[in-house]
Design a protein around this motif. Sequence first.
Motif, PDB file in Angstrom:
ATOM      1  N   HIS A  97     -38.232 -12.113  29.415  1.00  6.28           N
ATOM      2  CA  HIS A  97     -37.285 -11.040  29.713  1.00  6.28           C
ATOM      3  C   HIS A  97     -37.468  -9.858  28.769  1.00  6.28           C
ATOM      4  N   PHE A  98     -37.888 -10.114  27.532  1.00  7.86           N
ATOM      5  CA  PHE A  98     -38.168  -9.005  26.623  1.00  7.86           C
ATOM      6  C   PHE A  98     -39.377  -8.211  27.114  1.00  7.86           C
ATOM      7  N   GLN A  99     -40.351  -8.896  27.665  1.00  5.62           N
ATOM      8  CA  GLN A  99     -41.517  -8.206  28.231  1.00  5.62           C
ATOM      9  C   GLN A  99     -41.115  -7.352  29.430  1.00  5.62           C
ATOM     10  N   HIS A 100     -40.194  -7.865  30.268  1.00  8.83           N
ATOM     11  CA  HIS A 100     -39.699  -7.075  31.401  1.00  8.83           C
ATOM     12  C   HIS A 100     -39.011  -5.801  30.898  1.00  8.83           C
ATOM     13  N   PHE A 101     -38.195  -5.943  29.850  1.00  7.39           N
ATOM     14  CA  PHE A 101     -37.516  -4.781  29.275  1.00  7.39           C
ATOM     15  C   PHE A 101     -38.525  -3.778  28.723  1.00  7.39           C
ATOM     16  N   SER A 102     -39.545  -4.262  28.026  1.00  7.93           N
ATOM     17  CA  SER A 102     -40.562  -3.374  27.443  1.00  7.93           C
ATOM     18  C   SER A 102     -41.311  -2.604  28.524  1.00  7.93           C
ATOM     19  N   GLU A 113     -31.088  -8.680  30.001  1.00  7.45           N
ATOM     20  CA  GLU A 113     -30.474  -9.928  29.504  1.00  7.45           C
ATOM     21  C   GLU A 113     -31.515 -10.785  28.784  1.00  7.45           C
ATOM     22  N   VAL A 114     -32.067 -10.234  27.729  1.00  3.00           N
ATOM     23  CA  VAL A 114     -33.196 -10.868  27.035  1.00  3.00           C
ATOM     24  C   VAL A 114     -32.836 -12.247  26.499  1.00  3.00           C
ATOM     25  N   PHE A 115     -31.733 -12.346  25.769  1.00  3.06           N
ATOM     26  CA  PHE A 115     -31.405 -13.596  25.076  1.00  3.06           C
ATOM     27  C   PHE A 115     -30.264 -14.378  25.729  1.00  3.06           C
ATOM     28  N   LEU A 116     -29.402 -13.702  26.437  1.00  3.67           N
ATOM     29  CA  LEU A 116     -28.255 -14.361  27.069  1.00  3.67           C
ATOM     30  C   LEU A 116     -28.193 -13.978  28.533  1.00  3.67           C
ATOM     31  N   SER A 117     -27.952 -14.968  29.389  1.00  2.00           N
ATOM     32  CA  SER A 117     -27.867 -14.717  30.825  1.00  2.00           C
ATOM     33  C   SER A 117     -26.432 -14.850  31.299  1.00  2.00           C
ATOM     34  N   SER A 118     -26.029 -13.950  32.199  1.00  2.00           N
ATOM     35  CA  SER A 118     -24.690 -14.022  32.789  1.00  2.00           C
ATOM     36  C   SER A 118     -24.727 -14.519  34.230  1.00  2.00           C
ATOM     37  N   HIS A 119     -25.920 -14.837  34.715  1.00  2.00           N
ATOM     38  CA  HIS A 119     -26.057 -15.310  36.093  1.00  2.00           C
ATOM     39  C   HIS A 119     -25.658 -16.779  36.198  1.00  2.00           C
ATOM     40  N   GLU A 120     -25.056 -17.120  37.298  1.00  2.00           N
ATOM     41  CA  GLU A 120     -24.537 -18.478  37.474  1.00  2.00           C
ATOM     42  C   GLU A 120     -25.647 -19.524  37.406  1.00  2.00           C
ATOM     43  N   GLY A 144     -25.833 -18.574  30.030  1.00  2.65           N
ATOM     44  CA  GLY A 144     -25.903 -19.067  28.661  1.00  2.65           C
ATOM     45  C   GLY A 144     -27.119 -18.544  27.927  1.00  2.65           C
ATOM     46  N   SER A 145     -27.395 -19.165  26.800  1.00  2.00           N
ATOM     47  CA  SER A 145     -28.506 -18.736  25.949  1.00  2.00           C
ATOM     48  C   SER A 145     -29.840 -19.112  26.577  1.00  2.00           C
ATOM     49  N   ARG A 146     -30.812 -18.239  26.412  1.00  2.00           N
ATOM     50  CA  ARG A 146     -32.158 -18.520  26.895  1.00  2.00           C
ATOM     51  C   ARG A 146     -32.967 -19.170  25.782  1.00  2.00           C
ATOM     52  N   ASP A 147     -33.923 -20.023  26.155  1.00  2.00           N
ATOM     53  CA  ASP A 147     -34.847 -20.556  25.161  1.00  2.00           C
ATOM     54  C   ASP A 147     -35.906 -19.506  24.868  1.00  2.00           C
ATOM     55  N   LYS A 196     -38.591  -9.891  15.812  1.00  2.00           N
ATOM     56  CA  LYS A 196     -38.348 -10.831  14.708  1.00  2.00           C
ATOM     57  C   LYS A 196     -37.489 -11.997  15.162  1.00  2.00           C
ATOM     58  N   LEU A 197     -36.472 -11.685  15.967  1.00  2.00           N
ATOM     59  CA  LEU A 197     -35.595 -12.753  16.470  1.00  2.00           C
ATOM     60  C   LEU A 197     -36.379 -13.706  17.361  1.00  2.00           C
ATOM     61  N   LEU A 198     -37.224 -13.183  18.224  1.00  2.00           N
ATOM     62  CA  LEU A 198     -38.052 -14.034  19.081  1.00  2.00           C
ATOM     63  C   LEU A 198     -38.978 -14.910  18.246  1.00  2.00           C
ATOM     64  N   ARG A 199     -39.544 -14.348  17.202  1.00  2.00           N
ATOM     65  CA  ARG A 199     -40.458 -15.104  16.348  1.00  2.00           C
ATOM     66  C   ARG A 199     -39.737 -16.241  15.634  1.00  2.00           C
ATOM     67  N   LEU A 200     -38.527 -15.957  15.143  1.00  6.56           N
ATOM     68  CA  LEU A 200     -37.753 -16.989  14.465  1.00  6.56           C
ATOM     69  C   LEU A 200     -37.304 -18.068  15.450  1.00  6.56           C
ATOM     70  N   MET A 201     -36.967 -17.668  16.684  1.00  8.83           N
ATOM     71  CA  MET A 201     -36.607 -18.652  17.709  1.00  8.83           C
ATOM     72  C   MET A 201     -37.779 -19.580  18.007  1.00  8.83           C
ATOM     73  N   LYS A 202     -38.975 -19.021  18.086  1.00  8.37           N
ATOM     74  CA  LYS A 202     -40.155 -19.838  18.359  1.00  8.37           C
ATOM     75  C   LYS A 202     -40.403 -20.821  17.228  1.00  8.37           C
ATOM     76  N   PHE A 203     -40.271 -20.346  15.996  1.00  7.14           N
ATOM     77  CA  PHE A 203     -40.446 -21.219  14.836  1.00  7.14           C
ATOM     78  C   PHE A 203     -39.404 -22.338  14.845  1.00  7.14           C
TER      79      PHE A 203
END
Length: 474
Positions: A271-276, A250-257, A261-264, A306-313
């Motif tokens: 979470h992307f590092q956990h997946f990697s 769940e890198v960008f979106l979380s389904s946990h109560e 919602g969306s992650r910053d 790329k998406l993570l980089r654009l989010m940071k920017f």
Amino acid sequence: MKFGQDFQAALARDEYPQQWIDSAISYKKLKKCIKRVQEELQSLGLDKGILDELWQHVDIGPNNGEVSAADTRLHYSMDGASEVKFTPKLTIAIDPTDGSPVDAWLSSNTRRVLRELAKSSHTTSDSSSSRSNSVVGRSEVRGSLSHDKAEPRADLPADPDCPSEIQQNERAQHLETIEVPLTSDSEFFQILRRELADLDSLQQSERERMEKEIIKLGHELRDLKSNKSKKSRQEIEVWRRIFELYSDAEVFLSSHEADAGSRDYTHAQQHFQHFSKALQAQQNGVLKLSKPVAESLGRFLNINIKLLRLMKFQDINRTALAKIMKKFDKRTALHAQSSIQSSLITTPYLAQNLARATCFTISEEILTVIPQLNDYLCPICFSISWKPVRLRCNHIFCIRCMIVLQRQEKTHCPLCREEVVMEANADDVDREMMKFLKSNFRADVKQKQKDNELAAGIDRWGAQYESSQKCIIM
């Protein structure tokens, strides 16, 4: 270290493309504009301390500190906020008898300047001449003043039987106002609007580029899935495992109560590092990647990076905007955030959730190409729903669990509690879904069939049936 320096350091440290840097909020330039706004207000006798004094006597509404619409004593607004050019203005209510600001204990110098503004407006109205040349005193080079005349104010003695709000409204009807255009404010917000438009354009182009890459990868996976060779089936299983790890992360979106919602950016990066790491562990173990899969996986990972980089920017520019608006209000006391910021946050760059939009494309174009077993599990035994029985309430269970429920005479659906279990029969087996499951999850279906046969033998012959299936070769 001040924020301006931190902001520039962050832009340089992350090695963004020059086009991105050119589109970023020009924090230092906007700070210089704020200084010119201060100087302009001081030339009108309206420095920060005086404006703070004026705002103290303005009714503040309950929503986000907004000024009450009924209070006309002091109002900061922006004409043409949706157009390319617009003019911020400060509207001040005055006593028509002497030009004094209403309910403000101001210095004699400020009172004198505002009286001159009021007299100038009266002269303009009486002579029907051009407003832009009629301003006198310190406001002479500041542009035109608009003057809204009202009926001469009558004495309004306090009425103990009349609510204070009604008295205030009656009083407001007999006030006059002067509008002070603020040239330097106009420069500040025009720069800000232009930069937000540049950021909108940048974000849109980068998103379109990512979506093209996502769609291209989706086409490759569809071609792979349509190929019925043994090698293709093996590669599909590898992708299924990769996407299972990705969905679980769940890198960008979380389904946990707790954090739905969306992650910053910060949490998405974690979470992307956990997946990697999980992916790397699988590659070192049972997950073997062929060259085509490895190349496609590299492109998939690059899309996420790329998406993570654009989010940071996006995050650092949002922070820069919040900081510069806070500094603007702190140094000018114009309450710009509560007055006009709503016209700024409607820009796609600030209002659009980039991660949610891109993740939707990833899900539609990539993840759904290769179905995940987790989406087809029986809610009772948590294994594949083979053979799937669809109840009248539309919930699906494997045939083995449905037989057990009927033997136990449990009539209610385990999910919705509707009385539908006992009416289920062989006609309720979803044949289309059976075909789908057998086509996409061959190994899981084969294992479930073995488990069902074993369970049926135990039901008929008892526990000894399981041990009798074990063959010992001497």
